[in-house]
Design an enzyme around this catalytic site. Structure first.
Site, PDB file in Angstrom:
ATOM      1  CB  CYS A  61      41.869   9.785  91.768  1.00 29.97           C
ATOM      2  SG  CYS A  61      42.659   8.174  91.564  1.00 29.97           S
ATOM      3  CG  ASP A  63      45.247   2.495  85.871  1.00 30.98           C
ATOM      4  OD1 ASP A  63      44.035   2.739  85.767  1.00 30.98           O
ATOM      5  OD2 ASP A  63      46.086   3.340  86.217  1.00 30.98           O
ATOM      6  CG  ASP A 103      42.374   2.741  81.922  1.00 31.93           C
ATOM      7  OD1 ASP A 103      42.142   3.775  82.573  1.00 31.93           O
ATOM      8  OD2 ASP A 103      41.526   2.175  81.224  1.00 31.93           O
ATOM      9  CB  THR A 147      44.891   6.576  73.170  1.00 30.64           C
ATOM     10  OG1 THR A 147      45.501   5.426  73.773  1.00 30.64           O
ATOM     11  CG2 THR A 147      44.940   6.427  71.656  1.00 30.64           C
TER      12      THR A 147
END
Length: 353
Positions: free
Chosen positions: A21, A96, A56, A53
């Site tokens: 990541c 996620d 996730d 927004t």
């Protein structure tokens, strides 16, 4: 008479300019890129969560009891063992879904490999690692797409389902909520040490245990009325993802730095300057919204901006729900889950005590 030698396969991490990541585009740059679209927004009433927004995953309502949750995540190698790389990337992608409170249904593989550079056996082990995590999650790896690329890339599209009544977002924390983090921090620093050949076997084993542990508690956490918001800590570091909680709710998030749990050896490595470049990029993107101890402590700043690959769930819950949340984490094998802060009234920023 001639003899032939088998070419030595390159280290996976040597083929990528960034790993895990830590490959993410810095949050400030990403926001600027997304803001450049000139297309007018379209309204889809059943799109419960979209790109408006920093959540996730996307969520689309099918009916009053079911919504589809969809996400994708992929990156370059964070480790050299191909099977471990596949396992980490798959675990990270499915996280996620859990962070939205969803139950995973299936996955598709995203594969980009330098076919003429990596042995095909190495690539096969990466794919096997990803499939093994899908089996552990109880879902099929139902297909995917592959390309010949310069750097090795692997990840998943994850598809899940959630009852809209149990959907958990990262923008719905409430003043007075307690912040609970499910995994210890420091993955990016350990990966930097690995690349420098400074990570011992125990440190590597700890990193693999953390990054291949599925965030299953998210599905059950979402059903608890006392849990108000949920996200996972990944490429933007603890500060970045906590700031997303604060901005989404219009509150101040306060982090207790003394309460944080760390993977073995991480603090000593950070003090020696073994950090990732992504940590500095993260701070440059959001440091103006962070106050407290982190401002005058470069080591603490590097630790809190460290990109987490397949990091822990971060839950904002009512104080009276903390014991139940911690018990749920512990039951699923997350023994280092801990209370790390709280949400309070104030400007949308993060304070580090």
């Amino acid at each position: 008479m001639t003899s032939e030698t088998t070419p030595v396969a390159p280290r996976l991490t040597s083929l990528s300019h960034g790993g895990g990541c830590g490959c993410k585009i810095a949050p400030g740059v990403l926001s600027a890129l997304l803001a450049k679209s000139s297309l007018p927004p379209m309204v889809f009433p059943d799109l419960l969560v979209g790109s408006e927004t920093a959540d996730d995953a996307a969520v689309y309502r099918l009916d009053d009891r079911q919504a589809i949750v969809a996400t994708t995540d992929f990156f370059m190698p964070i480790v050299d063992d191909p099977r471990d790389f596949g396992r980490i990337a798959a675990t990270n992608a499915l996280s996620d879904l859990y962070a939205m409170g969803a139950r995973p249904l299936m996955a598709l593989a995203i594969v980009g490999m330098p076919i003429n550079v990596l042995p095909h056996e190495t690539i096969a082990k990466i794919l096997e690692g990803g499939e093994s995590i899908c089996r552990e999650a109880g879902i099929p790896l139902a297909g995917g797409h592959s390309i010949d690329s310069v750097e090795p890339i692997y990840g998943l599209v994850g598809i899940g389902v959630v009852d809209p009544a149990h959907l958990k977002r990262n923008a719905t924390a409430q003043a007075g909520d307690v912040l609970v983090l499910g995994k210890p921090l420091g993955v990016g620093i350990l990966s930097a040490a690995l690349k420098k050949n400074e990570l011992d076997a125990a440190g590597y084993a700890a990193m693999i245990r953390a990054t291949t542990q599925l965030n299953r508690p998210g599905t059950e956490l979402a059903r608890l009325g006392g849990v108000h918001a949920l996200t996972d800590v990944t490429g933007f570091g603890l500060l970045g993802h906590t700031l997303e909680l604060a901005r989404g709710a219009g509150l101040t998030a306060r982090i207790d730095s003394d309460a944080l749990r760390w993977l073995p050896g991480v603090q000593a490595l950070a003090a020696r300057g073994v950090v990732t470049g992504a940590s500095g990029r993260n701070w440059a993107s959001y440091g103006d919204a962070v106050d407290g101890k982190v401002e005058g402590d470069a080591t603490l700043r590097a630790l809190l901006t460290d990109p987490q690959t397949s990091g822990g769930l971060l839950a904002a819950c009512a104080p009276e729900a903390v014991d139940e949340v911690l018990a749920l984490f512990a039951r699923d094998g997350f023994g280092e889950a801990a209370v790390v802060g709280r949400m309070e009234a104030g400007a949308a920023r993060v304070l580090v005590d």
